[in-house]
Scaffold this active site. Structure first.
Site, mmCIF file in Angstrom:
data_model
loop_
_atom_site.group_PDB
_atom_site.id
_atom_site.type_symbol
_atom_site.label_atom_id
_atom_site.label_comp_id
_atom_site.label_asym_id
_atom_site.label_seq_id
_atom_site.Cartn_x
_atom_site.Cartn_y
_atom_site.Cartn_z
ATOM 1 N N THR A 1 0.859 -1.181 0.000
ATOM 2 C CA THR A 1 0.000 0.000 0.000
ATOM 3 C C THR A 1 0.895 1.230 0.000
ATOM 4 O OG1 THR A 1 -0.079 0.288 2.401
ATOM 5 C CG2 THR A 1 -1.689 -1.221 1.425
ATOM 6 N N ILE B 1 2.536 -1.067 5.249
ATOM 7 C CA ILE B 1 1.897 0.225 5.534
ATOM 8 C C ILE B 1 3.002 1.259 5.667
ATOM 9 C CG2 ILE B 1 1.840 -0.107 8.053
ATOM 10 C CD1 ILE B 1 -0.905 1.369 7.980
ATOM 11 N N VAL C 1 6.618 -2.359 7.692
ATOM 12 C CA VAL C 1 6.488 -0.905 7.754
ATOM 13 C C VAL C 1 7.320 -0.313 6.622
ATOM 14 C CG1 VAL C 1 6.882 1.178 9.104
ATOM 15 C CG2 VAL C 1 6.088 -0.915 10.237
ATOM 16 N N LYS C 2 6.686 0.533 5.824
ATOM 17 C CA LYS C 2 7.332 1.086 4.638
ATOM 18 C C LYS C 2 8.063 2.376 4.993
ATOM 19 C CE LYS C 2 5.549 0.480 -0.063
ATOM 20 N NZ LYS C 2 4.474 0.864 -0.979
ATOM 21 N N ILE C 3 9.359 2.412 4.685
ATOM 22 C CA ILE C 3 10.189 3.580 4.932
ATOM 23 C C ILE C 3 10.892 3.954 3.626
ATOM 24 C CG2 ILE C 3 12.194 4.466 6.199
ATOM 25 C CD1 ILE C 3 11.494 2.551 8.466
#
Length: 370
Positions: free
Chosen positions: A44, A110, A141-143
């Site tokens: 996402t 996310i 977790v998207k960074i």
């Protein structure tokens, strides 16, 4: 007879869907895609959630928005609640996949707020907040792979948080991303964290590279330049895979892998074809190798299922050809360092714009309920 998506999976490619909405979850569509299209994960981003939450034909968020409005929630708080619920529910659907793949797949990503793209401390804090709020072991977790994002990646991995590193365009930055991951693993090991519980993918963008490079080649206009169109994206990704092989075969990574760590898999992002003159599965069939992820918009997924021709590994034998493409680009005057910097800047800016559009529309929806 096996389908092209099944053949792709058998060749070592994990197929993830680049889309999520509450309707996709509650209607059973996501579960159906797992069953029929070999989907083993979802990615996402703010644009995807903006499209879902602000879709006038999608009423699945109305009840939650009304409840949040009654509580006096801000737009940012409302988005946080809605998106973490969607991701948590999707993760629960993927839980059997996660278990069946020894925790490799069955993943949903996310993203931290795009406003934090150049804020290391803010990114670390929100990564920890998202990890705790969603509270599922198969979360990523998207960074973003900005300069400020690199130390945040290390800190998140060191804290035992699994990470999807996004917006990677250049080989140089990809090398820095892998270094950040390995440093985080070393710190996690020193802290006594179980390395086997930490997973990561590095999202290397493909089609956008061709879009920017081809515009410059068209402007140059010579036969030599025009002959190089639509080749940079695949060449760049193939050399990224070569770099992945080199790093994770090295002594530093080997010591961590021996201690139970997982390699950080390359993920091919932006695999929808932007140029209608190109084959619609170009960035799928041209990037097949073991231990990679291809995250596809639904249109590309359906094209792949319908008519992709999967011929096995199309990466590892193509390194010299990829280097020849870059030699050709340099010869005609393409500054590829500038190409990738422009793409990173544009990528961050687009996500920030989508995020602010989403904030504004959710704020309007909350106000209408008050």
């Amino acid at each position: 007879m096996s389908t092209p998506t099944a053949q792709l999976s058998a060749a070592g490619v994990s197929i993830w869907l680049d889309d999520l909405s509450r309707t996709r979850i509650t209607s059973g569509n996501l579960a159906e895609l797992i069953e029929s299209r070999n989907i083993v994960g979802v990615t996402t981003n703010p644009t995807i959630f903006a499209n879902a939450i602000t879709n006038p034909d999608d009423t699945s968020y109305d009840g939650q928005v009304a409840e949040l409005a009654g509580r006096g929630a801000s737009a940012e708080e409302a988005i946080f609640e809605a998106t973490t619920q969607d991701v948590r529910d999707a993760l629960d659907i993927f839980r059997p996949v996660w278990e069946a793949t020894s925790h490799v797949d069955g993943r949903v990503s996310i993203e931290v707020s795009p406003d934090l793209a150049h804020d290391t401390d803010g990114t670390i804090a929100q990564a920890k907040e998202l990890w705790a709020k969603v509270d599922r072991p198969n979360l990523l977790v998207k960074i973003p792979a900005t300069k400020a994002g690199l130390p945040a990646i290390t800190a998140a991995i060191a804290a035992g948080i699994s990470v999807n590193v996004t917006l990677i365009f250049s080989l140089e930055r990809y090398g820095e991303v892998m270094d950040a991951y390995l440093t985080g693993l070393e710190q996690a090991k020193a802290a006594g964290i179980d390395l086997s519980s930490i997973h990561s993918v590095a999202s290397f963008f493909v089609s956008r590279v061709d879009t920017e490079t081809d515009a410059r080649l068209n402007a140059i206009g010579t036969d030599e330049a025009l002959a190089l169109r639509s080749k940079a994206g695949l060449a760049n990704a193939r050399l990224a895979y070569e770099l992945y092989e080199q790093v994770f075969a090295g002594d530093r990574a080997a010591a961590l892998l021996a201690a139970g760590a997982n390699a950080q898999r390359p993920l091919w992002a932006s695999t929808g074809v932007k140029d209608p003159a190109l084959p619609d599965t170009l960035y799928v069939t041209g990037l097949v190798a073991a231990n990679v992820v291809n995250t596809m918009p639904e249109k590309t997924l359906e094209a792949t299922f319908d008519h992709a021709v999967v011929t096995g590994d199309t990466i590892t034998g193509g390194y010299e050809g990829a280097r020849a493409v870059f030699a050709g680009l340099e010869a005609v005057g393409i500054d590829f360092v500038d190409v990738t910097q422009v793409l990173e800047d544009e990528g961050v800016a687009k996500f920030i714009d989508s995020w602010h559009d989403l904030l504004a529309q959710v704020a309007e929806g909350l106000e209408a309920q008050r």
